[in-house]
Design an enzyme around this catalytic site. Structure first.
Site, mmCIF file in Angstrom:
data_model
loop_
_atom_site.group_PDB
_atom_site.id
_atom_site.type_symbol
_atom_site.label_atom_id
_atom_site.label_comp_id
_atom_site.label_asym_id
_atom_site.label_seq_id
_atom_site.Cartn_x
_atom_site.Cartn_y
_atom_site.Cartn_z
ATOM 1 C CB SER A 119 35.011 46.257 37.977
ATOM 2 O OG SER A 119 35.135 44.889 38.309
ATOM 3 C CE LYS A 120 40.456 46.199 33.382
ATOM 4 N NZ LYS A 120 41.400 46.738 32.417
ATOM 5 N NE ARG A 121 41.247 42.523 36.885
ATOM 6 C CZ ARG A 121 41.771 42.422 35.683
ATOM 7 N NH1 ARG A 121 41.235 41.623 34.777
ATOM 8 N NH2 ARG A 121 42.852 43.094 35.337
#
Ligand code: GLU
Length: 509
Positions: free
Chosen positions: A261-263
């Site tokens: 994920s981008k996180r």
């Protein structure tokens, strides 16, 4: 062969999106085809300004430039969906005329009520579908007169796809084979929203058809939508020109567990976006591969192998080689682990392959930003010295502090090992000798120091390690004479004199 990369400008492009663009590009180039960039900007609520520019800059940085796109006109423009509204409206009219789509006037409250009562009846995920559409307010359940009145009164409406139940929808996917869906399970998807804009599904199919797209390569997350897409092709009567589908496997977290994920980028301190992005909030800002110090060719090589298996041991491929070898049939079904260590390995390889002048050019702005001002020939020397030692361009700063600052401390374990009774005397004699030598080039310096060592009949082991500790503080590093030449005569002598004074004290403690 015509392929397209069709991102929505809803924020920075995730690295998975970049891989999709790459695979499309490779397939097009391999077959002498056309690579189109189409901006899917029909969702006004999710539009983010700057995102289109980001996408274009990413492709430019990587050298994956589209043959046609918003900034490169061609046969199939315009390339932003927001500029193609007339086409969608004329096409949707055909579906309305043939009864394959219908108008639905239901309000948000009515939809909510429908869902609630379906749930009461035990339906797990209520859908607007063949089981309930006759109970709703739409052009299938209303008389023509009622529909006309609703339209005359400007009642907001959407247009939905009418899906017939009990059909098997077959998606033929190069990677996954035949995937079957039961049409009874599918909802009557909205095709035109109440603001008159098409949804992703409608615009995507119409554009793929009109742009004569032959292959749709996209992420796995779109596979389930493809059932609707196949039904749309059928509804339009375009089955014969339906593109070949290839749904790419997920990119997994470095642990291999779950989708990247981008996180994950901020959590792990690694880039998961190609370029940096400044969001409004801190948590929406991301550092990119470029700013992290990656070379575009390393990113390309790394991404190419994230899901595609060339079937050979070789791992290093230039873009030209990738074009030659690429084959969608060799893309795997299972998720590909985002191994950042591997990405760095590729980058180190490509940095080491650069010419000194190329590397120097890339290092210059990084050094300047860190406040290190050097003449061009010095940067050149630095590039030559550090070329094999950098996993990222940015590492030039932490990995070369020892060149710009004298050692703050010394590796005492090594010092104790190497220090002998006569070490002080040898070191001091060496300093005297160095004062008489020119530091013009590392080779001459090395020859002269070696000669001095031989003349004095001492061993290299007696002096070289101590000299390195005195200059760098530690045993590891590039060639010592290259370092001496780089830091220059007075700095070298200063460090050696300092060590001569400090070492015996350190050994007493
Ligand atoms: N606009 C979609 C996206 O953002 C495109 C998916 C597709 O390629 O059909 O990924």
């Amino acid at each position: 062969m015509i392929v397209r990369f069709a991102p929505s400008p809803t924020g920075p492009l995730h690295i998975g999106g970049v891989r999709t663009a790459l695979y499309n590009y490779l397939l097009a180039k391999k077959n002498g085809g056309t690579f189109i960039l189409r901006i899917e900007d029909t969702d006004q609520k999710r539009f983010v300004s700057g995102a289109e520019e980001y996408i274009i800059n990413t492709l430019k940085w990587l050298g994956l430039e589209p043959d046609e796109g918003p900034d490169r006109q061609g046969d199939f423009g315009p390339y932003r969906q927001s500029e193609r509204k007339e086409l969608y409206h004329s096409e949707i009219q055909k579906l309305l005329d043939t009864g394959r789509a219908y108008l639905a006037f239901d309000t948000a409250t009515e939809l909510e009520q429908m869902r609630a009562s379906q749930k009461e009846l035990g339906v797990h995920t209520p859908k607007y579908d063949h089981t309930i559409r006759h109970t709703m307010r739409n052009s299938l359940s209303m008389t023509d007169r009622e529909v006309k009145t609703a339209l005359d009164q400007n009642t907001p409406y959407v247009i939905r796809l009418k899906i017939e139940p009990n059909q098997t929808v077959i998606v033929r996917d190069v990677i996954r084979g035949e995937v079957h869906f039961d049409s009874s399970e599918l909802d009557d998807k909205i095709l035109i929203k109440s603001d008159g804009m098409p949804t992703y599904h409608l615009a995507n199919i119409i554009d793929d058809h009109h742009m004569q797209i032959s292959h749709v390569i996209r992420g796995e997350e779109w596979l389930s939508s493809t059932a609707h897409h196949v039904l749309l092709y059928q509804a339009f009567g375009w089955e014969d020109t339906m593109p070949v589908f290839a749904h790419l496997p997920l990119i997994l977290k470095p642990t291999g567990k779950g989708k990247l994920s981008k996180r994950d980028g901020s959590k792990l301190g690694i880039p998961v976006f190609p370029l940096s992005w400044k969001g409004e909030a801190e948590q929406d800002s991301f550092e990119g591969f470029r700013e992290y110090g990656f070379l575009p060719r390393a990113v390309i090589n790394f991404l190419a192998l994230l899901g595609w298996n060339p079937g050979v041991e070789q791992e290093i491929f230039s873009l030209e080689q990738l074009i030659e070898l690429f084959d969608i049939e060799q893309i795997g079904k299972s998720g590909a682990r985002f191994d950042f260590e591997k990405a760095k390995w590729f980058n180190q390889h490509y940095i080491a392959e650069l010419m000194d002048s190329e590397l120097a050019k890339l290092l210059k702005p990084i050094l300047l930003e860190a406040g290190i001002r050097l003449k061009d020939d010095k940067i050149f020397d630095l590039a030559d010295m550090m070329k094999d030692r950098l996993e990222t361009l940015q590492q030039i700063i932490p990995k070369t502090t020892f060149l710009f600052e004298p050692p703050m401390d010394y590796d005492q374990k090594q010092l104790r090992k190497k220090w002998k009774e006569n070490s002080s005397e040898i070191l001091s004699a060496l300093i005297d000798q160095l004062k008489t030598l020119p530091f013009e080039d590392p080779e001459t310096l090395q020859t002269q120091v070696k000669k001095w060592i031989e003349d004095r009949q001492i061993s290299f082991g007696q002096i070289m390690p101590l000299m390195r500790l005195a200059i760098c503080g530690k045993m590891q590093g590039p060639d010592l004479f290259v370092i001496l030449h780089f830091i220059g005569k007075s700095q070298s002598i200063e460090r050696l004199e300092n060590a001569l004074e400090t070492f015996p004290k350190l050994l007493q403690t």
